[in-house]
Design a protein around this motif. Structure first.
Motif, short mmCIF file in Angstrom:
data_model
loop_
_atom_site.label_atom_id
_atom_site.label_comp_id
_atom_site.label_asym_id
_atom_site.label_seq_id
_atom_site.Cartn_x
_atom_site.Cartn_y
_atom_site.Cartn_z
N SER A 176 35.27 98.68 89.17
CA SER A 176 34.23 98.14 88.28
C SER A 176 34.51 96.66 88.05
N ILE A 177 33.44 95.90 87.97
CA ILE A 177 33.57 94.45 87.80
C ILE A 177 32.77 94.04 86.58
N ARG A 178 33.44 93.31 85.65
CA ARG A 178 32.71 92.86 84.46
C ARG A 178 32.93 91.37 84.29
N PRO A 179 31.84 90.63 84.19
CA PRO A 179 31.99 89.19 83.91
C PRO A 179 32.27 88.97 82.42
N TYR A 180 33.07 87.94 82.13
CA TYR A 180 33.38 87.57 80.73
C TYR A 180 33.11 86.09 80.53
N GLU A 181 32.65 85.78 79.36
CA GLU A 181 32.47 84.34 79.06
C GLU A 181 33.79 83.70 78.72
N ARG A 182 34.72 84.55 78.24
CA ARG A 182 35.98 83.98 77.82
C ARG A 182 37.08 84.99 78.06
N LEU A 183 38.02 84.61 78.90
CA LEU A 183 39.18 85.45 79.19
C LEU A 183 40.43 84.65 78.88
N THR A 184 41.46 85.35 78.44
CA THR A 184 42.73 84.65 78.23
C THR A 184 43.80 85.31 79.07
N LEU A 185 44.44 84.51 79.91
CA LEU A 185 45.49 85.02 80.78
C LEU A 185 46.84 84.54 80.28
N PRO A 186 47.86 85.43 80.32
CA PRO A 186 49.18 84.98 79.87
C PRO A 186 49.81 84.04 80.89
N GLY A 187 50.82 83.34 80.45
CA GLY A 187 51.54 82.46 81.36
C GLY A 187 52.62 83.25 82.09
N TYR A 188 53.18 82.63 83.11
CA TYR A 188 54.28 83.23 83.85
C TYR A 188 55.52 83.07 83.00
N THR A 189 56.21 84.20 82.71
CA THR A 189 57.29 84.14 81.72
C THR A 189 58.69 84.19 82.32
N ARG A 190 58.79 84.59 83.57
CA ARG A 190 60.14 84.69 84.14
C ARG A 190 60.72 83.30 84.41
N PRO A 191 62.05 83.21 84.35
CA PRO A 191 62.63 81.90 84.67
C PRO A 191 62.35 81.51 86.11
N MET A 192 62.00 80.28 86.26
CA MET A 192 61.68 79.79 87.59
C MET A 192 62.72 78.76 87.97
N GLU A 193 63.50 79.08 88.97
CA GLU A 193 64.58 78.15 89.31
C GLU A 193 64.79 78.18 90.81
N PHE A 194 64.92 77.01 91.38
CA PHE A 194 65.19 76.94 92.82
C PHE A 194 66.68 76.73 93.01
N ARG A 195 67.31 77.67 93.69
CA ARG A 195 68.75 77.49 93.90
C ARG A 195 69.02 76.84 95.24
N TYR A 196 68.11 76.96 96.16
CA TYR A 196 68.37 76.44 97.51
C TYR A 196 67.45 75.27 97.85
N ALA A 197 66.24 75.39 97.40
CA ALA A 197 65.30 74.33 97.79
C ALA A 197 65.52 73.09 96.91
N LYS A 198 65.70 71.99 97.60
CA LYS A 198 65.85 70.72 96.87
C LYS A 198 64.75 69.77 97.34
N PRO A 199 64.30 68.93 96.47
CA PRO A 199 63.27 67.99 96.90
C PRO A 199 63.83 66.98 97.90
N VAL A 200 62.99 66.57 98.83
CA VAL A 200 63.39 65.54 99.81
C VAL A 200 63.11 64.19 99.19
N LEU A 201 64.19 63.40 99.06
CA LEU A 201 64.02 62.09 98.45
C LEU A 201 63.55 61.11 99.51
N LYS A 202 62.50 60.44 99.19
CA LYS A 202 61.98 59.44 100.13
C LYS A 202 62.75 58.15 99.95
N GLY A 203 63.27 57.65 101.06
CA GLY A 203 64.02 56.39 100.99
C GLY A 203 63.12 55.30 100.48
#
Lengths: 239, 115
Positions: free
Chosen positions: A212-239
Motif C-alpha cells: 500500500s502506498i500513501r502520500p503525506y504532506e509531512r513526514l518526519t524521518l529519524p537521523g542515523y544514530t549509529r557511530p560513523m567512523e572510518f578506520r581505514y579510509a583516509k582522505p587524500v590530501l591534495k598537494g
C-alpha cells in the motif's frame, strides 16, 4: 629746644621711612610669591611638553580608534567564517543523513501474503526478501527521494539491507514485517515510479505481497544514530 | 637727634606692617622695579639721617631727592629691560655705594657724639 625747628625734617624722614617699609614688605611678599610659583622658563618648558603630549595623545587616540575598527572588522569576519563553517557542517550532516528531516513524501507498506480466513495457511508461500526492499529503495532513489527509512532505520550511504534468516537486517538492526518504508520527495513522482504498469508494485502484488502506498504532506524521518567512523579510509590530501 | 632716628624707625615698622597687611600682590614683572625703588628709598633715608646729623637737612631736597632717585632707578630698570642690559644694576651699585658711605659717616657722627 631745637626740636620744633627740626620737626618737619623728622616727619618727612618718617614718611619716607613708611614708604620704604611698605616697599620692603611688598618686595618680601613678591619674592616669597615667586619662590612658591613656577619660574617663567620652566613654565614655558612645561607648556611645550604639554603641547607635545597633547599631540601625542591625539595621535594615539586616532591610532586606537583605527585599531578598534580593524579589530571590529576582524571579529566580524571571524563570526562570518564561523557561521559559514557551521552552515557547511549542518549541510554536510543533512546530506549524510545524520539529522532528522521532515518534508512531504510517501509511505510504502509491504507485508507478507495474508493468512487465509479458513486456516489454509498463507495465500502465497512467498515472503518478502532483502532484494525486494532493496529494489523498492533503489526505485525510490531513482525517482528522486531525498531521505529514506525502513521501520525507523534511516538509509544512509553505509546502510546495509541484508538477509539474515529469518530476519532482514537494516543498520545491523532486525526489522520485521510489515515494512514501513518512508521516503521524502515529490509524492506524486515517487508514487508513480512504483505504480507504473509492469513496475515494482505490480510485480510484488503478483507474488502475493500486500503493498500500500500513501502520500503525506509531512513526514518526519529519524537521523542515523549509529557511530560513523572510518578506520581505514583516509582522505587524500591534495598537494 | 634721637627723636629723628626713633621717628624713622617707627615709620619703618609702620610701613612694614602696612605693606604686610595690604591684600595686594604686585605681579612678578614689577618685582625688579619695586626692588630698585626700595633701594632708592633706603638710600634716601640714610642720606636724610646723615644730613640731619650734619644740620644740613633740607626738607625739599630730601623729598624731591627721594622721589627722583626712586623714579630714575625705575626708569633705568625699565630701559635696561627693553635694551636687554641689566641697567638697574647701575642704580643698585650707585645706591649701594652711597648707602655704605652714608652709614660710615653716620657711624662717625655717632661716635663723635658719644665721645
Amino acid at each position: 629746644m631745637k626740636l620744633p625747628a627740626k620737626l618737619p625734617a623728622y616727619l618727612s624722614l618718617a614718611l619716607v621711612a613708611v614708604v620704604l617699609g611698605i616697599l620692603i614688605a611688598f618686595q618680601f611678599r613678591v619674592t616669597r610669591h615667586i619662590e612658591q610659583g613656577v619660574p617663567a622658563g620652566r613654565a614655558q618648558e612645561l607648556a611645550l611638553e604639554l603641547r607635545q603630549l597633547e599631540k601625542d595623545k591625539s595621535k594615539l587616540k586616532a591610532e586606537a580608534s583605527d585599531l578598534n575598527l580593524k579589530l571590529d572588522r576582524a571579529t566580524r569576519g571571524q563570526a562570518e567564517a564561523e557561521k559559514a563553517l557551521e552552515d557547511e557542517l549542518a549541510k554536510a550532516r543533512l546530506l549524510a543523513g545524520l539529522v532528522p528531516v521532515t518534508g512531504p513524501g510517501i509511505e510504502v507498506t509491504l507485508d507478507n501474503p495474508p493468512q487465509q480466513p479458513d486456516g489454509k495457511g498463507p495465500a502465497s508461500l512467498y515472503t518478502i526478501r532483502d532484494e525486494d526492499l532493496l529494489r523498492v529503495i533503489n526505485e525510490l532513489r531513482g525517482a528522486g527521494a531525498e531521505a529514506l527509512s525502513i521501520n525507523g532505520q534511516r538509509i544512509v550511504a553505509q546502510t546495509e539491507i541484508r538477509w539474515a534468516a529469518p530476519f532482514i537486517n537494516v543498520n545491523l538492526t532486525r526489522v520485521v514485517p510489515p515494512y514501513h518504508i518512508l521516503a521524502i520527495g515529490e509524492p506524486e513522482n515517487l508514487k508513480s515510479a512504483l505504480e507504473i504498469p509492469g513496475g515494482l508494485v505490480e510485480y510484488l502484488r503478483d507474488l502475493g505481497v500486500q503493498v500500500s502506498i500513501r502520500p503525506y504532506e509531512r513526514l518526519t524521518l529519524p537521523g542515523y544514530t549509529r557511530p560513523m567512523e572510518f578506520r581505514y579510509a583516509k582522505p587524500v590530501l591534495k598537494g | 637727634m634721637w627723636l629723628g632716628i626713633w621717628l624713622a624707625v617707627a615709620g619703618l615698622v609702620l610701613g612694614v606692617l602696612l605693606g604686610l597687611n595690604i591684600p595686594l600682590v604686585l605681579p612678578q614683572v614689577y618685582a625688579k622695579y619695586l626692588s630698585v625703588a626700595a633701594l632708592a628709598a633706603l638710600d634716601s633715608v640714610f642720606g636724610g639721617i646723615r644730613a640731619a646729623m650734619e644740620d644740613q637737612f633740607d626738607n625739599t631736597v630730601f623729598i624731591s631727592g627721594f622721589f627722583s632717585n626712586a623714579l630714575l632707578a625705575a626708569v633705568l630698570a625699565f630701559i635696561g629691560e627693553r635694551l636687554g642690559i641689566d641697567l638697574y644694576l647701575a642704580a643698585v651699585v650707585a645706591f649701594g655705594v652711597r648707602l655704605f658711605q652714608n652709614l660710615a659717616i653716620i657711624r662717625r657722627h655717632l661716635f663723635k657724639k658719644i665721645k
